[in-house]
Design a protein around this motif. Sequence first.
Motif, short mmCIF file in Angstrom:
data_model
loop_
_atom_site.label_atom_id
_atom_site.label_comp_id
_atom_site.label_asym_id
_atom_site.label_seq_id
_atom_site.Cartn_x
_atom_site.Cartn_y
_atom_site.Cartn_z
N ASN A 219 -8.14 -2.49 11.21
CA ASN A 219 -8.74 -3.79 10.92
C ASN A 219 -7.92 -4.66 9.97
O ASN A 219 -8.44 -5.55 9.32
CB ASN A 219 -10.16 -3.61 10.35
N SER A 220 -6.60 -4.39 9.90
CA SER A 220 -5.71 -5.29 9.18
C SER A 220 -4.29 -5.06 9.70
O SER A 220 -3.99 -3.99 10.24
CB SER A 220 -5.74 -5.03 7.67
N PHE A 221 -3.44 -6.07 9.54
CA PHE A 221 -2.06 -5.93 10.00
C PHE A 221 -1.35 -4.81 9.24
O PHE A 221 -0.54 -4.08 9.80
CB PHE A 221 -1.30 -7.25 9.82
N LYS A 222 -1.66 -4.67 7.93
CA LYS A 222 -1.03 -3.61 7.14
C LYS A 222 -1.44 -2.23 7.67
O LYS A 222 -0.62 -1.32 7.77
CB LYS A 222 -1.43 -3.75 5.67
N ALA A 223 -2.74 -2.08 8.00
CA ALA A 223 -3.22 -0.80 8.54
C ALA A 223 -2.53 -0.49 9.87
O ALA A 223 -2.16 0.66 10.15
CB ALA A 223 -4.73 -0.82 8.71
N ILE A 224 -2.36 -1.52 10.70
CA ILE A 224 -1.70 -1.33 12.00
C ILE A 224 -0.27 -0.85 11.81
O ILE A 224 0.19 0.10 12.46
CB ILE A 224 -1.75 -2.64 12.83
N ALA A 225 0.47 -1.50 10.88
CA ALA A 225 1.86 -1.11 10.62
C ALA A 225 1.93 0.34 10.11
O ALA A 225 2.79 1.12 10.55
CB ALA A 225 2.49 -2.07 9.60
N ARG A 226 1.02 0.70 9.20
CA ARG A 226 1.03 2.07 8.65
C ARG A 226 0.65 3.09 9.73
O ARG A 226 1.22 4.18 9.80
CB ARG A 226 0.06 2.17 7.47
N ASP A 254 -7.13 4.74 6.88
CA ASP A 254 -6.13 4.02 6.09
C ASP A 254 -6.06 4.52 4.66
O ASP A 254 -5.01 4.43 4.02
CB ASP A 254 -6.42 2.51 6.12
N ASN A 255 -7.17 5.04 4.13
CA ASN A 255 -7.16 5.56 2.76
C ASN A 255 -6.30 6.81 2.64
O ASN A 255 -5.54 6.99 1.68
CB ASN A 255 -8.59 5.87 2.28
N LYS A 256 -6.42 7.68 3.64
CA LYS A 256 -5.63 8.92 3.63
C LYS A 256 -4.26 8.74 4.28
O LYS A 256 -3.42 9.64 4.24
CB LYS A 256 -6.40 10.03 4.37
N GLU A 257 -4.07 7.56 4.92
CA GLU A 257 -2.84 7.27 5.65
C GLU A 257 -2.51 8.38 6.66
O GLU A 257 -1.39 8.88 6.74
CB GLU A 257 -1.66 7.02 4.69
#
Length: 477
Positions: A219-226, A254-257
């Motif tokens: 749900n964010s561009f940063k999450a998508i990249a990670r 996304d918290n645990k990546e």
Amino acid sequence: MSKQYETVIGLEVHVELATNTKIFCACSTEFGGAPNTHTCPVCSGMPGSLPVLNKQVVEYALAVGLAVNCQINQYCKFDRKNYFYPDNPQNYQISQLYLPICHDGCVEIDTPAGKKKIGIHEIHMEEDAGKLIHDEWEDCSLVDFNRSGVPLIEIVSEPDMRSGDEVIAYLEKLRLIIQYLGASDCKLQEGSMRADVNLSVREAGSSELGTRTEMKNLNSFKAIARAIEGERKRQIELLEEGKPVVQETRRWDDNKESSYAMRSKEDARDYRYFPDPDLPPVAISDEWIRSIRARQPELRTEKMARYQEEFKLSEYDADIITGSKHMADIFEAVTVICGKPKEAANWLMVEAMRLLKEHDTDPEKMTFSAENLAKLILLVDNGTINRTVGKEVFEKIFSENIDPEQYVEEKGLRVVNDEEELHRVIEGIVSANPQSVEDYHSGKEKAFGFLVGQTMRSMKGKADPGAVNRILKELLG
């Protein structure tokens, strides 16, 4: 020597359309209502209820399809995608498999290696599901059907992307196209734009595709990249260890990546698709397509070119301003009112962007009127206030949308042009700072700047800087 791998990525982008009502009923699509208040027998899946297609959904789908260079299926149908899940009220979703409304399009993105075309396999219309809310206190799950039946288009790309950067460039291009069309606000944080990432890896130079996984909950561009980087590494590690990559749907945390498997990846046959018996085919005439094409607004690429040509903005300034439809709208409205495009661009590029960064918000959230910014530009331009005071006034416009003319009068912020008063104040500053006067006479230019600053502070920023400089030079000989 270790093997080199290539990442192959395709996206399924779900976009909630900006209609007032749902795709097959008259319930509101407004975000954030109390649970299960925007529902009726149709969108809550009651037996015997019949769907009626919302014409605006078709028009938005056509507008997006034309903007991304798609072919239009002028005879398209709806199908039932059958699966059981608690937030799916009918136990099927109405979607389009066999004859989607748009197909074979493309968008062009900028990459370090130059421009690249990303193919669009298809765009189809469908309804959204409800939402499960997990209540940890009661140890149960509740279902909110407000989102059930909200209209979606799903934009399915070809597997043409090779990196997270290309994916973000593609998503940003899509988002701006859709926002400029007014088809959706594309707010990732509210779920009105969602991307599922289909990713596989293969040995560099190979033409065969590897086994793909689908990543959800992005749900964010940063999450998508990670998520892309995390999944790429995971698959390469499996291949290096001689283990197979399993075709499955994975959920990104996304918290645990890291990601974890949700379920094995279904194929179309698992959903037992068949044509929806309650909805007739949609016939799209040449005339309808022509009318949609004629109503297409100026999109970002054309707007950028026009700003450079018509308003003589630099490519960089035009790029920043058109990066938000809302900012571009404010810029154009301000320019129409005050006729000063360069000044309008400067205030937005420098002061507005600074305040947006300070408040950690985006340009779409700006609430001030173009009229008030135009008034401020004219107040500075005609010398009623200086630029320093102008910045102070702009902060009030940005946060409270105050009328700058009224504010300047109420606060007594007009430039002081009284030569006698300025002379008196500057004489006092010079007398009080003999060391700075001595430093200036011995060639230290910074001392002059200090004396100007002291004068402006004494005048509460209301002095005319040109007059201050002139009188100070006279007094210093």
